[in-house]
Structures are given as C-alpha cells and as structure tokens.
Write a protein that holds these residues in place. Sequence first.
Motif, mmCIF file in Angstrom:
data_model
loop_
_atom_site.group_PDB
_atom_site.id
_atom_site.type_symbol
_atom_site.label_atom_id
_atom_site.label_comp_id
_atom_site.label_asym_id
_atom_site.label_seq_id
_atom_site.Cartn_x
_atom_site.Cartn_y
_atom_site.Cartn_z
ATOM 1 N N ASN A 20 0.829 -1.210 0.000
ATOM 2 C CA ASN A 20 0.000 0.000 0.000
ATOM 3 C C ASN A 20 0.858 1.251 0.000
ATOM 4 N N LYS A 21 0.280 2.316 -0.516
ATOM 5 C CA LYS A 21 0.957 3.610 -0.574
ATOM 6 C C LYS A 21 0.059 4.633 0.121
ATOM 7 N N PRO A 22 0.569 5.830 0.352
ATOM 8 C CA PRO A 22 -0.280 6.839 0.990
ATOM 9 C C PRO A 22 -1.579 7.109 0.213
ATOM 10 N N SER A 23 -1.534 6.896 -1.107
ATOM 11 C CA SER A 23 -2.721 7.202 -1.908
ATOM 12 C C SER A 23 -3.431 5.949 -2.419
ATOM 13 N N PHE A 24 -3.003 4.796 -1.952
ATOM 14 C CA PHE A 24 -3.620 3.563 -2.458
ATOM 15 C C PHE A 24 -3.662 2.535 -1.344
ATOM 16 N N TYR A 25 -4.839 1.945 -1.159
ATOM 17 C CA TYR A 25 -4.972 0.929 -0.116
ATOM 18 C C TYR A 25 -5.820 -0.228 -0.625
ATOM 19 N N ALA A 26 -5.343 -1.428 -0.397
ATOM 20 C CA ALA A 26 -6.159 -2.628 -0.600
ATOM 21 C C ALA A 26 -5.942 -3.540 0.600
ATOM 22 N N ASP A 27 -6.951 -4.310 0.921
ATOM 23 C CA ASP A 27 -6.875 -5.211 2.074
ATOM 24 C C ASP A 27 -5.694 -6.181 1.920
ATOM 25 N N PRO A 28 -5.058 -6.551 3.040
ATOM 26 C CA PRO A 28 -3.924 -7.490 2.960
ATOM 27 C C PRO A 28 -4.248 -8.792 2.215
ATOM 28 N N ALA A 29 -5.478 -9.265 2.344
ATOM 29 C CA ALA A 29 -5.835 -10.498 1.629
ATOM 30 C C ALA A 29 -5.765 -10.296 0.119
ATOM 31 N N ALA A 30 -6.131 -9.099 -0.321
ATOM 32 C CA ALA A 30 -6.060 -8.812 -1.758
ATOM 33 C C ALA A 30 -4.614 -8.834 -2.232
ATOM 34 N N TRP A 31 -3.703 -8.322 -1.379
ATOM 35 C CA TRP A 31 -2.281 -8.338 -1.749
ATOM 36 C C TRP A 31 -1.737 -9.761 -1.755
ATOM 37 N N LEU A 32 -2.239 -10.603 -0.852
ATOM 38 C CA LEU A 32 -1.816 -12.005 -0.863
ATOM 39 C C LEU A 32 -2.287 -12.683 -2.158
ATOM 40 N N VAL A 33 -3.521 -12.402 -2.542
ATOM 41 C CA VAL A 33 -4.019 -12.945 -3.805
ATOM 42 C C VAL A 33 -3.163 -12.420 -4.966
ATOM 43 N N ALA A 34 -2.876 -11.121 -4.935
ATOM 44 C CA ALA A 34 -2.085 -10.525 -6.023
ATOM 45 C C ALA A 34 -0.704 -11.173 -6.116
ATOM 46 N N GLU A 35 -0.089 -11.410 -4.955
ATOM 47 C CA GLU A 35 1.230 -12.057 -4.944
ATOM 48 C C GLU A 35 1.162 -13.460 -5.568
ATOM 49 N N THR A 36 0.121 -14.185 -5.212
ATOM 50 C CA THR A 36 -0.029 -15.550 -5.743
ATOM 51 C C THR A 36 -0.265 -15.525 -7.245
ATOM 52 N N VAL A 37 -1.088 -14.578 -7.683
ATOM 53 C CA VAL A 37 -1.344 -14.448 -9.125
ATOM 54 C C VAL A 37 -0.061 -14.051 -9.846
ATOM 55 N N ASP A 38 0.697 -13.124 -9.259
ATOM 56 C CA ASP A 38 1.983 -12.720 -9.864
ATOM 57 C C ASP A 38 2.859 -13.950 -10.122
ATOM 58 N N ARG A 39 2.969 -14.781 -9.089
ATOM 59 C CA ARG A 39 3.852 -15.957 -9.194
ATOM 60 C C ARG A 39 3.317 -16.956 -10.223
ATOM 61 N N ALA A 40 2.018 -17.148 -10.240
ATOM 62 C CA ALA A 40 1.436 -18.111 -11.196
ATOM 63 C C ALA A 40 1.647 -17.629 -12.632
ATOM 64 N N LEU A 41 1.440 -16.342 -12.852
ATOM 65 C CA LEU A 41 1.630 -15.807 -14.204
ATOM 66 C C LEU A 41 3.096 -15.866 -14.610
ATOM 67 N N ALA A 42 3.981 -15.575 -13.647
ATOM 68 C CA ALA A 42 5.419 -15.599 -13.954
ATOM 69 C C ALA A 42 5.883 -17.006 -14.327
ATOM 70 N N GLY A 43 5.211 -18.002 -13.788
ATOM 71 C CA GLY A 43 5.636 -19.381 -14.046
ATOM 72 C C GLY A 43 4.851 -20.081 -15.128
ATOM 73 N N CYS A 44 4.080 -19.337 -15.906
ATOM 74 C CA CYS A 44 3.249 -19.972 -16.939
ATOM 75 C C CYS A 44 4.103 -20.673 -17.993
ATOM 76 N N SER A 45 3.640 -21.829 -18.426
ATOM 77 C CA SER A 45 4.381 -22.599 -19.427
ATOM 78 C C SER A 45 4.345 -21.904 -20.784
ATOM 79 N N GLU A 46 3.300 -21.134 -21.026
ATOM 80 C CA GLU A 46 3.199 -20.365 -22.262
ATOM 81 C C GLU A 46 2.913 -18.927 -21.858
ATOM 82 N N PRO A 47 3.636 -17.957 -22.401
ATOM 83 C CA PRO A 47 3.349 -16.567 -22.025
ATOM 84 C C PRO A 47 1.955 -16.157 -22.490
ATOM 85 N N LEU A 48 1.271 -15.380 -21.652
ATOM 86 C CA LEU A 48 -0.063 -14.919 -22.037
ATOM 87 C C LEU A 48 0.017 -13.820 -23.086
ATOM 88 N N GLY A 49 1.213 -13.220 -23.174
ATOM 89 C CA GLY A 49 1.436 -12.201 -24.203
ATOM 90 C C GLY A 49 0.443 -11.073 -24.113
#
Lengths: 369, 172
Positions: free
Chosen positions: B27-56
């Motif tokens: 979070n930043k001074p001008s942006f807030y999301a619940d910690p659970a949303a950031w946990l979801v975002a982190e998991t999605v980041d990792r899943a996308l980074a490890g995709c066998s085919e780029p989503l392009g």
Amino acid sequence: MVTPVITGLAWDTPLGRDLEAVWERLCAGDSGLAPVDSPHPLRNTAAAVVESPPYGAPAGKRQRLLAGRALRAAFADAELATTDAEVGLVLGTSFGASLDEAEPTLHAWADDAAAGIGHPGTPVCVMTACSAGSDAIALAHALVRSGERRVCVAGGVDVVTEAKRLGHSALGTMSPTGMRAFDRARDGMLLGEGAAFVVVEHPDSARERGARVYARLHGAGAANDAAGLTAPDPSGRSVVRAVERCLAAAGLAPADVAVVNAHGTGTPLNDEVEARSLLRLFGADGPLTFATKGAFGHSLGATGAIEAVATVLALRHRRVPPVVGLRDPVAPVRLATESAQPVGPGAGLSLTLGFGGFNTCLLFEGVGV
Amino acid sequence: MTHVPPGTRVLGSATVVAEDPAAYTRNKPSFYADPAAWLVAETVDRALAGCSEPLGDAADDTAILVMSATGSERTIRRIADSVPRSRVSPLRFAGANPGVLAGLPALRHGLRGPSLLLAAHPDTAAPVAFTVIAGWLADGHARHAILVGLQSTAGDRELCHCLVLTSAGEGR
C-alpha cells in the motif's frame, strides 16, 4: 444454445414491494429519497430506505429480513416452493451489514436468508460491489444454460448503514445536493437499499411447469476496468467490452437493443464515461435510456438486480420511467426525460459499473404481456 | 481447491502460504487494498510468472475468479471499529470491498476479462466456479482464466492457491 427465461420477479424497494405498484410509482417519477437521521456528520442525510424493517434496527437483521422477504416473493411469483432443493440460490451484496456489525463470514447473511425461507441448499454468494446483483443473475444464467441447474433464484440485497454513509461521505461520492444522474449539474449519488430477485429457468422446465414467462435472459457479459479501485477507466473501453460480450453471447447487434437501464450513479466521472460508452456503442439515435437511482437511491449490491427487474418491466410495458432529477443531459444519449416514454421493438439491456472495476451487462428480450 | 476445471488445461499455478498476509502488502499513501487482496495478487503474480506459455497480449481477454469466505475482513473490521468515532477512512473504505481480491490482480496485470468474487470457502465454491469459467471460455469472453482460492488454515495461516487456465483446445 439454451436461452434461459425469467419466470419470476420480485423487488423490495423504498417505493414499496408490489411489483406493478412500484413500477407505476417509478413511471410517475416518484422518489424514495428523504432525510434519514444520522448521529454522524454526512455530506447529505438523504437516503432511500425501505419502510420496514425501519432504519435504525440492527443492520444484519434488516439485511436478512429484506433478503428473506424478497426471496419468498420471487418464489411465490414463479409458483415455486421455497423448500425445493432443485432450485439454486445466487445472492449478491456489496458489504451487507458487515461494516457495522460483526458477521461470522461474508456469506453468513445469505446462508441465514436461505435457511429462513426453508431452502435446504447452500446459496452462492457474490460480492462484486455495485455489480453484485447483476453478477448474481449472470451466474444464474451460466448455471441454467450449462444444465447445472434447472432453476435459479438470483439477485441482490443491500442495506443503508452508518458505515456506508460515512464511507461515501468521506470518498466524496455522496452528493451534497441531490441525485441528478446524467445531468450536467450532477455531483454525486445518494444511498438507497432494497432487494430484488429474478427467477432464471431453463425454457423446457418453464414449459413443463406451465410457468408464466416474463422475458428471455439472452446473455450476460462482463469486463474489468483494470484501472482503479473506485474511479472508472476514463476511456470506457471495458464498459464497451462488457456490452459487446453480452451482445455477442446473445447473437445480437447494437441495433437490436431498444432500451437501456443505465447504471447512472450521478457521480461526475461515472456518468460521463457511461454516457460516452453508450454513444460509442449505439450512436445518438440509439436505444431509449433510463436510470432509476433518482427514485431508489444507489442500493449498491442490490442495484443490479433492481435494475434488471426494471428492465424486464420496461420491456413488458414497452415504456420507461423518467430519470428523476435530470434537467440538462450531459450527452446526446436518448435519455428518458419525460414520464412513461414508449419503447420500440427490441431487446433491453441492463448495465452496472462497480468499485473494483466490475462492469456487467445483462440482455433481456421481452415476450409480450 | 484441488481439481482442475473440466475442459481446461493449466498454464501455470502457484501456492502461497502466509503466516502474516500483511507481509505482501504494498500500500501507498494514496492507495490501499486489504492485505488479503495483496496475498491474492502475490499468488497471481507468481502463477503468471511461471506460466508454461506466455499470455502475451491476452490480458484483455483474461478473466479472474476468486473464492474466499473471509475476503477483506481485516479492513472491514477496522472500518467497523472506526464508525462510532464518526470516521471512516476513504482509502480503507474503497480497499475493503471484498471484490478487491479480484480487482487488485486485474489492476496490476491489466486483466480486462470478466471478474468475479464468490464469497465461499474454495471447496464449496469450486463447482460453481468451474461452470462459470467454462462459460467464459466457451463464449469467447476470455481466452484465459485465473482461478484463485483463499482459505484460512491451522494457526491463523492463510493459504492462497492460483491456477492459470485456458481451454483444453486452445493453441492445439
């Protein structure tokens, strides 16, 4: 491809809960907005609340009572038993009562509402802010079309609470003056509450039961803005995309749409983006467009379902209510400025835009009175 | 959430077990999301980074569906605590919306496909989620779909699991 039909409608609103009586009040230009006392400093004390249970009663109790009452009415309208386990339930809300009172889970209110009407199943609970009611109906459309369910009762429920009033005051989304959707002088929304459900049914099931059919639910489409948590994408590209997906799913073109029930929050950017998106999609000679938040207030997680019911009734009666508070339209969209303007032949589209970037579109086709 | 939706294949996946979901907040001074949303975002980041085919360039046609019974309850509780003082933080109010669990990853990755938050334990919601995703893919409303399940586990830990899916016939 199966096109589900709508075999039941119910709404519980600040203008009442009789289906046709509320519609007549809408068409007469009535509004449920009125001062509602608050112990807190707010940008505006006006809100649209239901007569019963009264504002001030525990919010969780009000949420559950509204949900149960509207669910019972929808089942009754479709001549279905609330105890029928074959009927799926899909309930949407924004926060419900959870910002004001401790709730064991996000979906506890929906579970309690289902149990309260004697339904033996576990409801599906959708929480996508102001698109929740529409998303619940879209989900029911998917379940019925896929054959997972023969019938679903789907919609939204939400109550006005002090936390929501404070939150929208602090955000600046609450109007300090009044609701004027799509008007050049618009300066925000006012909160409302209510519940609405539609019965989404497989056409074969409806035929076998001899059920009355209000409309066909031709399609649903959605697209995230991916632009911000509260403000819409100024380009409107995802609004356009949601409508295009909806039309494509139905195999229809923009020219097939006769009427649009717009989200019309009265917030400056939202209305501008929505109006520009509708212009881009349909042009200046496009479908007759109306919006109901000047009458019902912005009922957040219920609004998509309330607007879906209004869209079906607009198709059924081939007329639309006026946009309450609209004097000087913001864009050359064909907005309903007078009472009971007639709707030509074609389909009806209901559009919602929610915090979190949720844009959802539902497309109905009337089947005559 | 241990199964793969019928008619789909997995392009990527990730699981994050968080002792403290707040560890992933950005979070930043001008942006807030619940910690659970950031946990979801982190998991999605990792899943996308490890995709066998780029989503392009498929972000416009990538959908996201999140299942969670508890969602943004930390921020919801903080807001509830502040109401008697007549104060609700506008940033927290916006970031408390349970839908932000789907909205935040969409925002981070420009995902403009359909998006949905089912308020239920992932095991309960999965069959419905599978039907919804199958519909999005069949209708062409999405070419890819991200399915996320977030649940509490023993010791107040949170487990977030993400699958990046495409139609079983896609690209073949």
